[in-house]
Design a protein around this motif. Structure first.
Motif, PDB file in Angstrom:
ATOM      1  N   ASN A 231       0.807  -1.229   0.000  1.00 37.33           N
ATOM      2  CA  ASN A 231       0.000   0.000   0.000  1.00 37.33           C
ATOM      3  C   ASN A 231       0.837   1.275   0.000  1.00 37.33           C
ATOM      4  N   ILE A 232       2.140   1.184  -0.285  1.00 35.50           N
ATOM      5  CA  ILE A 232       2.937   2.396  -0.413  1.00 35.50           C
ATOM      6  C   ILE A 232       2.448   3.185  -1.631  1.00 35.50           C
ATOM      7  N   ASP A 233       2.767   4.457  -1.673  1.00 35.17           N
ATOM      8  CA  ASP A 233       2.304   5.300  -2.779  1.00 35.17           C
ATOM      9  C   ASP A 233       3.161   5.123  -4.025  1.00 35.17           C
ATOM     10  N   PHE A 234       4.475   5.041  -3.848  1.00 34.78           N
ATOM     11  CA  PHE A 234       5.354   4.923  -5.009  1.00 34.78           C
ATOM     12  C   PHE A 234       6.680   4.292  -4.612  1.00 34.78           C
ATOM     13  N   ALA A 235       7.407   3.863  -5.614  1.00 35.66           N
ATOM     14  CA  ALA A 235       8.762   3.348  -5.410  1.00 35.66           C
ATOM     15  C   ALA A 235       9.537   3.522  -6.709  1.00 35.66           C
ATOM     16  N   ALA A 236      10.859   3.517  -6.586  1.00 41.91           N
ATOM     17  CA  ALA A 236      11.733   3.579  -7.756  1.00 41.91           C
ATOM     18  C   ALA A 236      12.931   2.678  -7.500  1.00 41.91           C
ATOM     19  N   TRP A 237      13.499   2.161  -8.585  1.00 33.47           N
ATOM     20  CA  TRP A 237      14.666   1.288  -8.442  1.00 33.47           C
ATOM     21  C   TRP A 237      15.515   1.338  -9.703  1.00 33.47           C
ATOM     22  N   CYS A 238      16.757   0.919  -9.565  1.00 35.05           N
ATOM     23  CA  CYS A 238      17.611   0.744 -10.739  1.00 35.05           C
ATOM     24  C   CYS A 238      17.547  -0.718 -11.156  1.00 35.05           C
ATOM     25  N   THR A 239      18.097  -1.030 -12.310  1.00 34.75           N
ATOM     26  CA  THR A 239      18.059  -2.411 -12.793  1.00 34.75           C
ATOM     27  C   THR A 239      19.448  -3.005 -12.990  1.00 34.75           C
ATOM     28  N   TYR A 240      20.492  -2.237 -12.682  1.00 34.62           N
ATOM     29  CA  TYR A 240      21.836  -2.732 -12.996  1.00 34.62           C
ATOM     30  C   TYR A 240      22.480  -3.484 -11.836  1.00 34.62           C
ATOM     31  N   LYS A 241      21.808  -3.545 -10.695  1.00 36.98           N
ATOM     32  CA  LYS A 241      22.365  -4.313  -9.577  1.00 36.98           C
ATOM     33  C   LYS A 241      21.894  -5.760  -9.701  1.00 36.98           C
ATOM     34  N   TYR A 242      20.934  -6.150  -8.883  1.00 35.19           N
ATOM     35  CA  TYR A 242      20.482  -7.539  -8.891  1.00 35.19           C
ATOM     36  C   TYR A 242      19.769  -7.919 -10.183  1.00 35.19           C
ATOM     37  N   LEU A 243      19.298  -6.928 -10.942  1.00 36.61           N
ATOM     38  CA  LEU A 243      18.571  -7.224 -12.177  1.00 36.61           C
ATOM     39  C   LEU A 243      19.473  -7.297 -13.411  1.00 36.61           C
ATOM     40  N   ASN A 244      20.767  -7.113 -13.241  1.00 37.22           N
ATOM     41  CA  ASN A 244      21.771  -7.495 -14.250  1.00 37.22           C
ATOM     42  C   ASN A 244      21.559  -6.885 -15.636  1.00 37.22           C
TER      43      ASN A 244
END
Length: 418
Positions: A231-244
């Motif tokens: 139920n958080i409003d928003f989030a952001a992430w990068c993709t170059y770490k665990y998402l390779n």
């Protein structure tokens, strides 16, 4: 548990995900042997299929030019949509709530343009005292932009402690909540590896009228996230770490479904967020796409998306439950091997597997932590040093194995004991 290399080999043999290691390029030393790569929390390794995915787009660009937007094997116009469903599964969201776009700090600013709405009485932003520097810079600049230079509120560990206590987070929100416009926390914290209860923090924040967002740079592809249910409003992430997905690759955003049709929310707009049916009408007023796609600005870099797509296909094949299970086993194994080094190595990451991902943050207490880090690097370990005194070790379940972990601990012991 036997603390021998033979036992580590046995665990590798029994590992149901062992074949995926062969699907990644392992960096090689000058002697031709692979490094012990434990730095997926900083930059993930390249999947072998990435070159194929990127080459396809280079081929279509070469042969089709601009027509590739419509006639490429994977048409570029809707290319970001090829990633949405698989990314949503990784972060526990609905496809409507997820979009792959921009980079992390850019996305945080765009999201704060919408979700940080300060007033004279409610203008503070709550973060961890040891938030990742880029997050702090972004938050401080937002405060200054809006004229609230003194609006930074920090969650600090108790004296003599490293981790934040959940009861202290709750107490701060309850005490200061009516003056807080935005809660923005990194999960897990980049330095300690501590994971926070996003659902609980969202409930506490919303009860006080705060907007709640998370930076999941170290969480996406690592933690069993349930963003929709949190139920958080928003989030952001990068993709170059665990998402390779490769250095500096495009990031991801989550915006909760309840905001999907809130077109009155202020935002910085761009034409890729405009209604797809009329986007090329060119002279229409901005008509945002429902959901997270409506926060897009520009057409995305296809070569970067191709690299992300290659990695997401691997994740989709394995599934987050299997990855999390192996991650916990690998990190638990590392923890056990370090038990007899308590006099010289302190693990500051939580011991509870529900409150950490695959990273263990090690403080070298005996002497010269940075010298120790240099020594293990010279001996073939690629890990991560974070000032002032932590070596971050992240055995990523897709390509790391138990032998990596055992060999690292052996080298660490040799470095410390001289």
């Amino acid at each position: 548990m036997e603390k021998t290399l033979e036992y580590a080999f046995q665990l590798d043999t029994e590992d149901s995900l062992k074949s995926y290691r062969d699907q990644f390029h392992l960096p090689l030393r000058t002697n031709g042997k692979p490094y012990i790569y434990l730095c997926g929390n900083s930059l993930g390794l390249q999947p072998k299929k990435t070159a194929e995915y990127v080459q396809q787009e280079l081929k279509d660009w070469k042969n089709l030019g601009v027509e590739g937007h419509f006639h490429a094997q994977n048409p570029w116009l809707p290319y970001h949509e090829f990633l949405t469903e698989k990314m949503a599964k990784i972060v526990g969201a609905k496809p409507l709530e997820v979009v792959v776009m921009n980079t992390l700090s850019v996305n945080l600013h765009l999201l704060m343009a919408t979700f940080y709405r300060p007033t004279k009485d409610r203008f503070k932003i709550l973060i961890e005292s040891d938030a990742f520097p880029s997050d702090r810079y972004a938050v401080e600049s937002q405060l200054k932009f809006h004229g609230y230079g003194n609006g930074l509120l920090e969650l600090k560990p108790r004296k003599g402690e490293v981790l934040l206590r959940e009861e202290d987070i709750e107490a701060t929100i309850k005490k200061e909540g009516e003056s807080i416009a935005l809660i923005l926390i990194g999960c897990p914290n980049y330095y300690t590896g501590q994971v926070f209860d996003m659902k609980r923090i969202a409930a506490l924040g919303h009860a006080k009228g705060c907007t709640v967002g998370f930076d999941l740079a170290h969480g996406a592809g690592n933690l069993p996230l349930e963003l929709h249910d949190s139920n958080i409003d928003f989030a952001a992430w990068c993709t170059y770490k665990y998402l390779n997905s490769g250095p500096g690759s495009v990031g991801g955003c989550f915006i909760h479904e309840r905001h999907a049709h809130a077109f009155d929310l202020p935002r910085f707009a761009g034409w890729w967020g405009h209604n797809k049916e009329t986007r090329f009408g060119m002279r229409d007023d901005f008509d945002p796409i429902p959901g997270a796609e409506g926060w897009q600005l520009s057409n995305p870099p296809i070569l970067s998306l191709a690299a992300i797509r290659a990695s997401l296909d691997v994740f989709d094949e394995v599934g987050m439950p299997g990855l999390v299970e192996k991650s916990r086993k690998l990190t638990g194994y590392l923890e056990k091997l370090l038990e007899d080094m308590k006099d010289s190595v302190k693990i500051i990451t939580p011991r509870d597997v529900r409150k950490r991902g695959c990273q263990l943050s090690l403080q070298i207490t005996k002497w010269g932590g940075k010298d120790i880090f240099k020594t293990i690097t010279d001996k073939g370990v690629i890990a991560d040093w974070r000032e002032p005194d932590v070596i971050r070790i992240a055995p990523a379940p897709l390509y790391n194995n138990y032998s990596d972990v055992f060999k690292f601990v052996t080298i660490l012991k040799e470095a410390i004991n001289g």
